[in-house]
Design an enzyme around this catalytic site. Structure first.
Site, PDB file in Angstrom:
ATOM      1  CE  LYS A 162      47.032  68.121-136.427  1.00  0.00           C
ATOM      2  NZ  LYS A 162      46.728  69.180-137.383  1.00  0.00           N
ATOM      3  CG  ASP A 218      48.631  70.057-140.471  1.00  0.00           C
ATOM      4  OD1 ASP A 218      47.824  69.572-141.291  1.00  0.00           O
ATOM      5  OD2 ASP A 218      48.603  69.792-139.253  1.00  0.00           O
ATOM      6  N   GLY A 256      45.021  83.748-134.635  1.00  0.00           N
ATOM      7  CA  GLY A 256      44.977  82.435-133.982  1.00  0.00           C
ATOM      8  C   GLY A 256      46.386  81.883-133.852  1.00  0.00           C
ATOM      9  N   GLY A 269      47.525  75.402-132.551  1.00  0.00           N
ATOM     10  CA  GLY A 269      48.305  74.437-133.332  1.00  0.00           C
ATOM     11  C   GLY A 269      48.434  74.817-134.797  1.00  0.00           C
ATOM     12  CB  ALA A 270      45.918  75.558-137.413  1.00  0.00           C
ATOM     13  CG  LEU A 304      44.200  77.155-141.751  1.00  0.00           C
ATOM     14  CD1 LEU A 304      44.774  78.302-142.547  1.00  0.00           C
ATOM     15  CD2 LEU A 304      45.013  76.948-140.493  1.00  0.00           C
TER      16      LEU A 304
END
Ligand code: NAP
Length: 281
Positions: A66, A102, A127, A130-131, A224
């Site tokens: 990504k 996203d 976290g 990436g997310a 998520l």
């Protein structure tokens, strides 16, 4: 002629995206097919000219490409550049244009699945991978009042906080996982987001919630993770009387936005949700 769209990532394992998109193409009678392509990290730079030469209509991008794909594209949207990652690419007459669905998919799911407007709210994101980056960036973009980040790697949480702080007026902070500051931030938050893989199949007995945190009843807990649909975190949240939402909604919303980027058509959300549920079973 049939148009091909795809998915690149490595390893791909069992992705639900082909099932979601192919069901949507069928529902709308569009002559498209969605095909997964495993592309190893060292082959990414070679894969893109190949996809262009094959006149692919578009493709999704997943882990681990990504971020690495961004400099290989002809252009990316402002939002994708801000998030620093692309998960959807469309081929516009030979030019590969990158989008990020996203982040908007997460905000859309908050609204659709929980009636939650993030503007003016206090959020904690666990976290900073990436997310977490997409979620934190979007929360700042839509005007969250305060954002608190935590990650196993404190350096990652600090770096993401510093970045998000430059984007808007959102008040940003970070803390270690066992800190009193994180416990207090969660207890005062309107929204808690799990952007770690903890609780994901097969490690379903894990939860990212720090010990001794009392979830306030007013908090919305968004996980998520979407496999399983009911994670340990979501069970804990519901048992504490909180609203709890699974990441399946975000998965479908980001897919629906990508579908529109590929085809220009409004996505059949219910069909995509049903196909995702079936593929996960
Ligand atoms: P990632 O890049 O690996 O990031 C996860 C981050 O969480 C890492 O920095 C990791 O640290 C950290 N972490 C691990 N355990 C933690 C803990 N107990 N507390 C705080 N931080 C912790 O993964 P990702 O791509 O961001 O994905 C994260 C999750 O979101 C995955 O389960 C993925 O399936 C899900 N996801 C869902 C959607 C959706 O549409 N619903 C979309 C994207 C991602 P270390 O690297 O040090 O382990």
């Amino acid at each position: 002629m049939r148009k091909i769209v795809g998915l690149i990532g490595y390893p791909l394992g069992h992705s639900v995206s082909p099932a979601m998109h192919n069901a949507a193409f069928k529902e709308l009678g569009l002559d498209y097919e969605y095909i997964p392509f495993e592309v190893e990290p060292e082959d990414l730079a070679q894969a893109l000219p190949g996809l262009r030469a094959l006149h692919i209509a578009g493709f999704n991008v997943t882990i681990p490409h990504k971020e690495a794909v961004v400099p290989l594209l002809d252009d990316v949207t402002k939002l994708a550049r801000t998030i620093g990652a692309v998960n959807t690419v469309v081929n516009q007459e030979g030019k590969l244009i990158g989008y990020n669905t996203d982040g908007p998919g997460f905000i859309e799911s908050l609204k659709e699945d929980a009636g939650f407007e993030a503007a003016g709210k206090r959020a904690v994101v666990l976290g900073a991978g990436g997310a977490g980056r997409a979620v934190a960036t979007m929360l700042a973009e839509v005007g969250a009042a305060a954002l608190f980040l935590a990650d196993l790697d404190a350096g990652k949480a600090a770096a993401l906080t510093e970045y998000v702080d430059t984007l808007s007026n959102t008040k940003c902070g970070w803390a270690g996982l066992d800190s009193l500051a994180l416990k207090t931030a969660i207890e005062q938050a309107d929204l808690l987001v799990n952007a770690t893989p903890l609780g994901m199949h097969p490690d379903v007995n894990k939860s990212p919630l720090p010990a001794k945190v009392q979830l306030p009843k007013s908090i919305l807990v968004y996980d998520l993770v979407y496999n399983p649909a009911e994670t340990k975190l979501l069970k804990t949240a519901r048992a504490a009387g909180c609203r709890a939402v699974s990441g399946l909604g975000m998965l479908v919303q980001q897919g629906a936005l990508a579908f529109t980027v590929f085809t220009g058509e409004e996505a059949p959300l219910e069909t995509m949700l049903a196909a995702a549920r079936k593929a996960l079973r």
